[in-house]
Motif scaffolding. Structure first.
Motif, PDB file in Angstrom:
ATOM      1  N   THR A 187       0.851  -1.181   0.000  1.00  0.00           N
ATOM      2  CA  THR A 187       0.000   0.000   0.000  1.00  0.00           C
ATOM      3  C   THR A 187       0.894   1.240   0.000  1.00  0.00           C
ATOM      4  N   ARG A 188       0.340   2.357  -0.394  1.00  0.00           N
ATOM      5  CA  ARG A 188       1.108   3.605  -0.383  1.00  0.00           C
ATOM      6  C   ARG A 188       0.551   4.533   0.680  1.00  0.00           C
ATOM      7  N   HIS A 189       1.445   5.061   1.491  1.00  0.00           N
ATOM      8  CA  HIS A 189       1.052   6.050   2.493  1.00  0.00           C
ATOM      9  C   HIS A 189       1.145   7.447   1.895  1.00  0.00           C
ATOM     10  N   HIS A 190       0.210   8.312   2.283  1.00  0.00           N
ATOM     11  CA  HIS A 190       0.222   9.704   1.854  1.00  0.00           C
ATOM     12  C   HIS A 190       0.228  10.592   3.098  1.00  0.00           C
ATOM     13  N   THR A 191       1.160  11.535   3.156  1.00  0.00           N
ATOM     14  CA  THR A 191       1.157  12.479   4.260  1.00  0.00           C
ATOM     15  C   THR A 191       0.113  13.559   4.002  1.00  0.00           C
ATOM     16  N   ARG A 192      -0.304  14.214   5.073  1.00  0.00           N
ATOM     17  CA  ARG A 192      -1.324  15.248   4.933  1.00  0.00           C
ATOM     18  C   ARG A 192      -0.717  16.534   4.364  1.00  0.00           C
ATOM     19  N   ALA A 193      -1.365  17.069   3.361  1.00  0.00           N
ATOM     20  CA  ALA A 193      -0.962  18.349   2.795  1.00  0.00           C
ATOM     21  C   ALA A 193      -1.704  19.461   3.525  1.00  0.00           C
ATOM     22  N   PHE A 194      -0.961  20.462   3.980  1.00  0.00           N
ATOM     23  CA  PHE A 194      -1.534  21.579   4.715  1.00  0.00           C
ATOM     24  C   PHE A 194      -1.648  22.802   3.804  1.00  0.00           C
ATOM     25  N   PRO A 195      -2.570  23.702   4.123  1.00  0.00           N
ATOM     26  CA  PRO A 195      -2.685  24.918   3.318  1.00  0.00           C
ATOM     27  C   PRO A 195      -1.493  25.830   3.552  1.00  0.00           C
ATOM     28  N   PRO A 196      -1.112  26.644   2.550  1.00  0.00           N
ATOM     29  CA  PRO A 196      -0.018  27.589   2.742  1.00  0.00           C
ATOM     30  C   PRO A 196      -0.441  28.674   3.754  1.00  0.00           C
ATOM     31  N   PRO A 197       0.508  29.397   4.359  1.00  0.00           N
ATOM     32  CA  PRO A 197       1.913  29.468   3.949  1.00  0.00           C
ATOM     33  C   PRO A 197       2.837  28.531   4.704  1.00  0.00           C
ATOM     34  N   TYR A 198       2.319  27.702   5.618  1.00  0.00           N
ATOM     35  CA  TYR A 198       3.194  26.896   6.474  1.00  0.00           C
ATOM     36  C   TYR A 198       3.109  25.413   6.128  1.00  0.00           C
ATOM     37  N   ALA A 199       2.721  25.118   4.891  1.00  0.00           N
ATOM     38  CA  ALA A 199       2.396  23.744   4.509  1.00  0.00           C
ATOM     39  C   ALA A 199       3.553  22.782   4.714  1.00  0.00           C
ATOM     40  N   GLU A 200       4.733  23.146   4.226  1.00  0.00           N
ATOM     41  CA  GLU A 200       5.854  22.208   4.258  1.00  0.00           C
ATOM     42  C   GLU A 200       6.270  21.871   5.682  1.00  0.00           C
ATOM     43  N   VAL A 201       6.341  22.885   6.533  1.00  0.00           N
ATOM     44  CA  VAL A 201       6.785  22.659   7.906  1.00  0.00           C
ATOM     45  C   VAL A 201       5.782  21.792   8.653  1.00  0.00           C
ATOM     46  N   MET A 202       4.500  22.095   8.533  1.00  0.00           N
ATOM     47  CA  MET A 202       3.490  21.295   9.235  1.00  0.00           C
ATOM     48  C   MET A 202       3.469  19.864   8.700  1.00  0.00           C
ATOM     49  N   GLN A 203       3.685  19.685   7.417  1.00  0.00           N
ATOM     50  CA  GLN A 203       3.717  18.340   6.859  1.00  0.00           C
ATOM     51  C   GLN A 203       4.884  17.545   7.434  1.00  0.00           C
ATOM     52  N   MET A 204       6.024  18.212   7.650  1.00  0.00           N
ATOM     53  CA  MET A 204       7.181  17.543   8.244  1.00  0.00           C
ATOM     54  C   MET A 204       6.879  17.059   9.656  1.00  0.00           C
ATOM     55  N   PHE A 205       6.136  17.858  10.414  1.00  0.00           N
ATOM     56  CA  PHE A 205       5.866  17.516  11.800  1.00  0.00           C
ATOM     57  C   PHE A 205       4.723  16.504  11.948  1.00  0.00           C
ATOM     58  N   THR A 206       4.011  16.213  10.884  1.00  0.00           N
ATOM     59  CA  THR A 206       2.876  15.285  10.983  1.00  0.00           C
ATOM     60  C   THR A 206       3.005  14.085  10.060  1.00  0.00           C
ATOM     61  N   ASP A 207       4.218  13.827   9.524  1.00  0.00           N
ATOM     62  CA  ASP A 207       4.340  12.760   8.519  1.00  0.00           C
ATOM     63  C   ASP A 207       4.595  11.398   9.144  1.00  0.00           C
ATOM     64  N   GLY A 208       4.445  11.267  10.448  1.00  0.00           N
ATOM     65  CA  GLY A 208       4.742   9.999  11.106  1.00  0.00           C
ATOM     66  C   GLY A 208       3.598   9.015  11.147  1.00  0.00           C
ATOM     67  N   GLY A 209       2.492   9.291  10.468  1.00  0.00           N
ATOM     68  CA  GLY A 209       1.310   8.446  10.621  1.00  0.00           C
ATOM     69  C   GLY A 209       1.256   7.212   9.744  1.00  0.00           C
ATOM     70  N   ALA A 210       2.392   6.729   9.274  1.00  0.00           N
ATOM     71  CA  ALA A 210       2.431   5.496   8.484  1.00  0.00           C
ATOM     72  C   ALA A 210       2.595   4.326   9.441  1.00  0.00           C
ATOM     73  N   ALA A 211       1.495   3.681   9.808  1.00  0.00           N
ATOM     74  CA  ALA A 211       1.504   2.661  10.864  1.00  0.00           C
ATOM     75  C   ALA A 211       0.961   1.341  10.364  1.00  0.00           C
ATOM     76  N   VAL A 212       1.316   0.264  11.079  1.00  0.00           N
ATOM     77  CA  VAL A 212       0.802  -1.073  10.790  1.00  0.00           C
ATOM     78  C   VAL A 212       0.368  -1.730  12.092  1.00  0.00           C
ATOM     79  N   ALA A 213      -0.759  -2.426  12.043  1.00  0.00           N
ATOM     80  CA  ALA A 213      -1.258  -3.187  13.188  1.00  0.00           C
ATOM     81  C   ALA A 213      -1.654  -4.573  12.698  1.00  0.00           C
ATOM     82  N   ILE A 214      -1.231  -5.601  13.434  1.00  0.00           N
ATOM     83  CA  ILE A 214      -1.396  -6.996  13.005  1.00  0.00           C
ATOM     84  C   ILE A 214      -2.279  -7.748  13.993  1.00  0.00           C
TER      85      ILE A 214
END
Length: 606
Positions: free
Chosen positions: A60-87
């Motif tokens: 599967t492909r994970h997608h990080t959340r895109a935030f509205p400008p002007p702070y999009a890149e920084v907020m995306q960096m701080f929230t890109d950890g949500g790629a998780a797996v549960a078995i």
């Protein structure tokens, strides 16, 4: 060492800036210089993996959340950890299934049903839509983690989806479908949760929930207060801390109910940026304790007082508070001394040289004090670069638990982001909590293209890194690790999630692997999942300790089926289970088999 500042002072940390400065002046190397220990000779590539994700329908492909400008890149960096797996084996057909998260706006997470056939051929089918568990990424909510738990003890795993926002609780209806029971569960309260574990902290037979909250409870998608990032790069005090939810579901009820007991449990004053939470009975008293890995702010060790409260013993047990960037909590007895140790990943790369922590459990002394010693450097497990999840697992069944770790923050172009970041750090009067203070990232990489680490355990005192030889040294931006025997052949496989990239499934193809046990525990008086149960296995002069955990490891929940490699042993002399209820029983099991152990059906010891 904490920095001396007045409340609200957002000046850059001198220590943090000093750690960055050598990169630009050409003094620093890529990693701390640790004197190598002598290594015994190794047989050629005793561990081998083959990546089969796409071929078996598990990619599967994970997608990080895109935030509205002007702070999009920084907020995306701080929230890109949500790629998780549960078995978990959610449909109870005898093989392990996957729930893999996605964080993109409008994107669905994935429930992948394992359709292993009678000949051992592996295939996964995406049944998300039919099961009704795909939602979660809304305008003001971002999926960040997931966890299976049998919340009502009916034998069917329920599913919790953690979010930056309110969580979602799905009840397993036992027919392949799930019902959203969040409303009325008590859990429908906003928090920016990044990690969650299930464990029975009060030993009442019901699984409780501990949430690790990264940001404070602020809507990240709102255009209100911009001051949502850490107010310090060392000892930030504006994080989300933790919340503890006690399970009060009535037996036989189809209404799952939890109540917030954070303050009563003594956890209300914690304000760190919690990135991972883990649990284990560290002092051996039969009650589950807690370790918190804080990205900003010190890690914490909390001992269960057996009265519904926890006591912070960080200073006395670990030797003080730290300023490292805690990323992962994994628990295991790596040296076979009968005590649970703790592995925490930190950041060790071109600009931060923290070293991981392998906390060796020294036990409880004559004065009743539990202590740990960090032996990461001595054991060769110090450096996993920009570390995320790490998991213990005996991949060659030689009787010693190895360690797999994923790493990498952001892989993009050749230009590095760190020099631009350093300019910001050294500038006076910077407000770290405001995304507008950070320079644009563009196509620059930040600790990207990093190779994964596989440390083979060489007998409890030393590990040897061998990911390349094992075929598992990918350079993706790793986040979560799920370990399970997906094809039921007795060898542990690896599922790896990656931020904004495809997931990977590595089947274990290790030749000449040793013998093994796999144990599925069923609680009766204890919680049905038997989380917190302690298993001791003995064969000849060797012994092994395992505990059933409820989701330890960053963005990771491995199989609840307990795996024990026993090397050349051909029979088990004794297998003992201490259940969370306090009951102790012995069971007879055969090697190279999957066995079910039910509380109350063994030979009672006490």
């Amino acid at each position: 060492m904490s920095s001396c500042r007045t409340p609200g002072d957002r000046r850059p940390s001198r220590a943090w800036a000093a750690a960055l400065l050598p990169l630009l002046v050409g003094v620093a190397g890529a990693s701390p210089q640790v004197a190598p220990l002598p290594s015994p000779p190794l047989a050629p590539s005793p561990i081998r993996f083959a990546e089969v994700g796409a071929a078996v329908g598990a990619r599967t492909r994970h997608h990080t959340r895109a935030f509205p400008p002007p702070y999009a890149e920084v907020m995306q960096m701080f929230t890109d950890g949500g790629a998780a797996v549960a078995i978990a084996d959610y449909d109870r057909d005898g093989d392990e299934d996957l729930f893999v998260t996605d964080s993109g706006a409008g994107q669905s997470s994935h429930l992948l049903r394992n359709d292993l056939d009678a000949r051992g051929r592996l295939h996964f089918t995406d049944v998300t839509a039919a099961a009704g568990v795909g939602k979660g990424n809304e305008d003001h909510a971002i999926v960040s983690d997931a966890l299976w738990l049998d919340a009502d003890n009916d034998g069917w795993p329920d599913l919790l989806v953690a979010r930056f926002g309110t969580p979602i609780l799905y009840r397993n209806l036992g027919n392949g479908r799930f019902a959203d029971v969040t409303s009325g569960s008590g859990l429908d309260r906003f928090a920016n949760t990044i990690a969650v574990v299930a464990f029975d902290y009060d030993n009442d037979g019901r699984l409780d929930l501990l949430f690790g909250n990264y940001f404070r409870a602020a809507d990240l998608m709102a255009r209100g207060d911009r001051h949502v990032l850490p107010d310090s790069l060392e000892q930030a005090t504006n994080g989300g801390g933790v919340t503890l939810w006690r399970n009060v579901t009535e037996p036989g009820s189809d209404k799952l109910r939890f109540v917030d007991v954070t303050a009563q449990a003594g956890l209300g004053g914690l304000t760190g940026w919690t990135l991972d939470v883990g649990h284990g009975d560290f002092d051996g008293d039969g009650w589950e304790d807690v370790y918190l890995a804080d990205d900003y702010g010190s890690d914490r060790l909390l001992l269960n007082q057996r009265d519904g409260t926890f006591r912070d013993v960080t200073r006395e047990a670990l030797g003080g508070l730290d300023t490292k960037k805690g990323m992962n909590v994994e628990v295991g007895d790596y040296d076979h001394d009968g005590r649970l140790d703790i592995y925490v990943t930190n950041i060790t790369d071109d600009y931060m040289r923290e070293c991981n922590m392998l906390w060796h459990n020294n036990g409880v002394d004559a004065q009743g004090h539990l202590t740990f010693t960090d032996v990461a450097r001595e054991t060769g497990t110090c450096n996993t670069l920009w570390g995320w999840a790490a998991k213990f697992g005996d991949f060659d069944n030689d009787g010693w638990e190895d360690l797999y770790a994923v790493d990498g923050l952001r892989s993009a172009g050749k230009e590095e982001y760190v020099p631009a970041l350093l300019e910001m750090v050294l500038r006076p009067g910077v407000d770290f909590s405001d995304p507008a203070s950070y320079p644009p990232i563009g196509d620059r990489s930040w600790s990207g293209h990093q190779r994964k680490k596989l440390f083979r355990n060489l007998g409890g005192q030393l590990f040897k890194e061998m990911a390349a030889a094992a075929g598992i040294d990918n350079d993706q931006d790793g986040r979560g690790i799920g370990l399970a025997d997906f094809d039921n052949d007795g060898r542990l496989d690896v599922y790896q999630t990656n931020a904004d990239q495809d997931s990977l499934l590595y089947l274990n193809r290790s030749p000449n692997a040793g013998h093994w046990l796999e144990l599925r525990l069923v609680g009766t008086k204890s919680n049905r999942d038997a989380i917190g149960a302690r298993i001791t296995v003995r064969a000849g002069a060797e012994s092994w300790l395992r505990e059933v955990d409820g989701g330890n490891g960053y963005a990771s929940q491995s199989s609840r089926r307990v795996h024990v490699g026993v090397g050349r042993a051909t029979a088990i002399d004794r297998l003992e289970v201490r259940w969370p209820s306090g009951r102790v029983e012995r069971f007879r099991v055969a090697i190279d088999r999957i066995s079910v152990l039910t509380e109350g059906r063994g030979e009672g010891v006490r």
